[in-house]
Design an enzyme around this catalytic site. Sequence first.
Site, PDB file in Angstrom:
ATOM      1  N   GLY A 247      -7.550  11.070  -2.779  1.00 52.62           N
ATOM      2  CA  GLY A 247      -7.906  10.166  -1.789  1.00 52.62           C
ATOM      3  C   GLY A 247      -7.093   9.013  -1.269  1.00 52.62           C
ATOM      4  O   GLY A 247      -7.388   8.156  -0.648  1.00 52.62           O
TER       5      GLY A 247
ATOM      6  N   LYS B 204       1.662  -0.437  14.267  1.00 56.44           N
ATOM      7  CA  LYS B 204       2.059  -1.627  13.386  1.00 56.44           C
ATOM      8  C   LYS B 204       3.309  -2.373  14.002  1.00 56.44           C
ATOM      9  O   LYS B 204       3.292  -3.685  14.174  1.00 56.44           O
ATOM     10  CB  LYS B 204       2.036  -1.260  12.013  1.00 56.44           C
ATOM     11  CG  LYS B 204       0.680  -0.996  11.332  1.00 56.44           C
ATOM     12  CD  LYS B 204       0.841  -0.532  10.167  1.00 56.44           C
ATOM     13  CE  LYS B 204      -0.613  -0.281   9.286  1.00 56.44           C
ATOM     14  NZ  LYS B 204      -0.432   0.556   8.166  1.00 56.44           N
TER      15      LYS B 204
HETATM   16  N1  LIG Z   1      -3.317   4.471   6.634  1.00 57.24           N
HETATM   17  C1  LIG Z   1      -2.649   3.200   6.538  1.00 57.24           C
HETATM   18  C2  LIG Z   1      -3.607   2.172   5.845  1.00 57.24           C
HETATM   19  C3  LIG Z   1      -4.094   1.122   6.920  1.00 57.24           C
HETATM   20  O1  LIG Z   1      -3.356   0.365   7.360  1.00 57.24           O
HETATM   21  C4  LIG Z   1      -1.529   3.661   5.483  1.00 57.24           C
HETATM   22  O2  LIG Z   1      -1.676   4.642   4.896  1.00 57.24           O
HETATM   23  O3  LIG Z   1      -0.700   2.442   5.078  1.00 57.24           O
END
Ligand SMILES: N[C@@H](CC=O)C(=O)O
Length: 438
Positions: free
Chosen positions: A190, A208
């Site tokens: 998960g 990001k």
């Molecule tokens: N999928 C991202 C989680 C949310 O920003 C990660 O794996 O860092």
Amino acid sequence: MLGATFMGVKLGILGLGTVGTGTVKLLQDKNGRHPLLQDIEIYRVGVRSLDKPRDVQLPEGVITTDLEGIVNDPEIDIVVELMGGLEPARTLILKAIANGKHIVTANKAAISRFGAEIFTAANQAGVYVMLEASVGGGIPVIQPLKQSLSVNQISAVTGIVNGTTNYILTRMQTEGSDFADVLADAQKLGYAEADPTADVDGWDAGDKIAILASLGFGGRINREQVYCEGIRQVSKTDIAYASKLGFVIKLLAIAQNVKNGHRDNSLLSVRVHPTLVPQTHPLASINGVYNAILVEGEPIGQVMFFGPGAGEGATASAVSADILNLVANLKTNHAHLNPTLACRHQHYSEIAPISELVTRFYTRFLTEDHPGVIGQLGTCFGKHGVSLESVVQTGFHGQLAEIVVVTHDVREGDFRQALAEIAAMPAINSIPSIFRVL
Ligand SMILES: N[C@@H](CC=O)C(=O)O
Ligand SMILES: NC(=O)C1=CN([C@@H]2O[C@H](COP(=O)(O)OP(=O)(O)OC[C@H]3O[C@@H](n4cnc5c(N)ncnc54)[C@H](OP(=O)(O)O)[C@@H]3O)[C@@H](O)[C@H]2O)C=CC1
Ligand code: NA
């Protein structure tokens, strides 16, 4: 809307998944936390399915599938968008703004692509858009860039901002396993999503770093111009070679000022790629699902933010802090937007193409095993002005020799031209890996 008389704050939350559930739990657990939590009422929560079991208790009628109704409801002061995805998130955020509601969002995909539209609309409507959870989950990095570090001239923001890929690379490093095996295991546990594309191909980190670059360098970023390369091609062989050479391989998201210009006319390199990081670098020891962001600026020097980049509680911490910040602002009844909270820039930053990047490269070649091959590589690199830091021939792949080269700083365009010529040489079987070196 700013300037109204304070009556307590009503939230409309869009989404009750991992982050929505964590946020509701945190806002309901008021004891021993900030007193402003007492002023918050969870008024509506929008979801897709009313039948799904939920991990939180909410009064009858609060949960609804009518998300349009939430953003149009005159009772609601703040819309907290935690549904994710591009649409209908974008349209709902814009409608909420048009209706004078402040926004809190964790949605880096929507903000990195539609930020210009969303922040322009917010400034016109006199509302805030808060996004701490969108980068680094629970790590405070958005507000520090907007406020605590705001007088610095930022020269670089370098981050490990994707937990999934950092978890995979860390396990590949510690266990000597292959990418595909660790990914499959991470999905079973998960840690990685069923569709891991956005994470492993670097798109999530690209979203990001676009946001961090915008805040750090004070200009809008065209998301299409962010260079993104993921970790699918990182092999256990390269991790082992990197280790012998004194590096670890990390997926880095980097925004760098490449022309020492003024904040308003700087030229930026904004990119995501697997990178050989010296083992002594502060980011080299960030392992597992953790994130870290190193900010470099003048006069501060280096500051590093480290912590949990995802997860129910950690992300809820960032979302709830944004909500509290807005509640405090509403309570103090400012007539104008606070410029350290609102978006101040309108121009787009100029982004340098990846071919203009100047960096070191690590490259692994598989070649015929006969004398003179290393000489041919050196001659071709020399012709294109590529100077070599180290050349090692340590292993064999069947009949083929394995040669690993680390260059000195070189313009990427020149390096690629040299590689194209090398690839065409009869003695070269293949070039399985090319990575940039920090
Ligand atoms: N999928 C991202 C989680 C949310 O920003 C990660 O794996 O860092
Ligand atoms: N998970 C994490 O650790 C982090 C997530 N984020 C960001 O936070 C946001 C939320 O992520 P997460 O909580 O993991 O997502 P989830 O998939 O767990 O939850 C999404 C929620 O939104 C609802 N939803 C989605 N689409 C619609 C729609 N069209 N109409 C109505 N409801 C809808 C879903 O409803 P239903 O429950 O009925 O299916 C669900 O409650 C994303 O932007 C993500 O990138 C940021 C940092 C970390
Ligand atoms: Na954050």
